[in-house]
Every structure is written in C-alpha cells, then in structure tokens.
Design an enzyme around this catalytic site. Structure first.
Site, short mmCIF file in Angstrom:
data_model
loop_
_atom_site.label_atom_id
_atom_site.label_comp_id
_atom_site.label_asym_id
_atom_site.label_seq_id
_atom_site.Cartn_x
_atom_site.Cartn_y
_atom_site.Cartn_z
N HIS A 86 0.88 -1.18 0.00
CA HIS A 86 0.00 0.00 0.00
C HIS A 86 0.92 1.23 0.00
CE1 HIS A 86 -3.52 -2.46 0.94
NE2 HIS A 86 -2.78 -3.07 1.85
N CYS A 87 1.08 1.85 -1.14
CA CYS A 87 2.03 2.96 -1.27
C CYS A 87 1.30 4.29 -1.08
CB CYS A 87 2.70 2.90 -2.64
SG CYS A 87 4.08 4.06 -2.78
#
Length: 205
Positions: A86-87
């Site tokens: 999850h950037c």
C-alpha cells in the site's frame, strides 16, 4: 485451543518454524492461551510461512529478531511485510497486482531485544526496535523505536517513564546480563529479582 490454559505459555524456540523469525536463547515466550499461537496469530504478513515460502520475494525480506527472556502478552500483533504494497505516495492505495513489484517497500527488521515485555493486545508496526528491558503497555500501538528500560503506552505509544534512573540504566546495560550463560543467570536470580544494582555489580565484579 484444546487443553490451553493461561498458566502455560508457548516457548518460541520450540514452536517457531518460519526461517525469517530468529530466536535467541530458550526463554522467550508467548501467552498463547486465547488464540492459535505465535506464528498463526501474532506475526502478520511475514514471508516464509507454509504458503508464502513458495512465492518469489518482492524484495528484501524484513526479519523478526527476538532476544532472550522476552515476554509477549496474549493477543499481541507484530506487523511485518513493509508497507504491505500500500504505497501512500500513489493516488490509489490499492495493491494492484500489476504494480506489486514497484509498490512494495521494506521497513527493516523488527527487533525485540533481551528482557523486554509486550503487554496484552499491543500492536507493533513494521521495523520497530524495542530496547532491552523495555515495557509496552497493554493495548498500545508502537510506531517507533523504544529505548532500553523505557515504559511506553498509548496510541501512538509515547514514553511514560523509564523503569530506572538514567544512571542506573547505564549501569545495567554495562553488565550485559543477557549475554551470560544460563548457569550464571540461574545463580543470579535472587539479585536479578531485586532492585539492588550495587549488589549485582559486586557479584559480577
């Protein structure tokens, strides 16, 4: 869950199988009475379990390193796996399969140093280092490193106090207590179970 009771604990050196969990010594334990045990319930998203060991790693694998005489309270959670793909710099946080190789970011090893205590239902975020003899209060969320012999609590966890004055913490660390043999530590139990640092220093001199 069958035949479990809170008076009995799971000794990690006897139960851990994931090659990315490194255990020092034979005394660290988890209070496993209320769940499926350390690897199944506490350690989350760590590459190397029965399923993920068949996968090609996305990059560097962060390890969980556990010292000796570590006490881990019931239903604690240790989050691993870096940013879990999850950037937060991207417009969408969603872990699209097409971009997994570019979104994964390691966070570094998570380390529980000798003699620390994780209170019941605390959560450790990836890459946290808990110092020797530190205490994590029950229900806390630890987002950054914890100094040796500190007591932290809350969400996010903040320093509440140190277990001893700074001068005494320095003296205790200098003794390298947990680097000593099991035989020597067994002999020292009466002094280790007291606050008399001077007597302990004299015994080890």
């Amino acid at each position: 869950m069958q035949d479990k009771h809170w008076s009995r604990v799971e000794y990690l050196h006897l139960s851990v199988t994931n090659p990315n969990i490194l255990i020092k010594g034979q005394h660290s334990y988890y209070s496993d009475c209320w769940d499926r045990g350390f690897e199944q319930s506490v350690v989350r998203y760590l590459h190397g379990d029965k399923v993920s060991q068949e996968w090609e790693p996305l990059g560097h694998i962060d390890k969980l390193i556990i010292g000796d005489y570590v006490c881990i309270g019931a239903e604690s959670v240790i989050l691993m796996g870096g940013n879990h793909t999850h950037c937060i710099d991207f417009i969408s946080l969603y872990p699209f399969v097409e971009t997994l190789n570019t979104t994964y970011q390691p966070r570094g090893d998570t380390v529980l140093n000798d003699g620390c205590w994780l209170g019941i239902r605390c959560i450790l975020m990836p890459g946290v280092v808990v110092g020797e003899g530190a205490v994590i209060a029950a229900g806390s969320v630890v987002t950054k490193d914890v100094p040796p012999y500190a007591v932290v609590g809350g969400n996010p966890a903040r320093l509440i106090k140190y277990r001893f004055p700074e001068e005494m913490v320095t003296r205790v660390l200098k003794l390298a207590i947990y680097e000593r043999s099991d035989e020597e530590l067994k002999r020292l139990i009466p002094l280790l179970s007291s606050a008399d640092i001077s007597a302990l220093e004299a015994e080890l001199a």
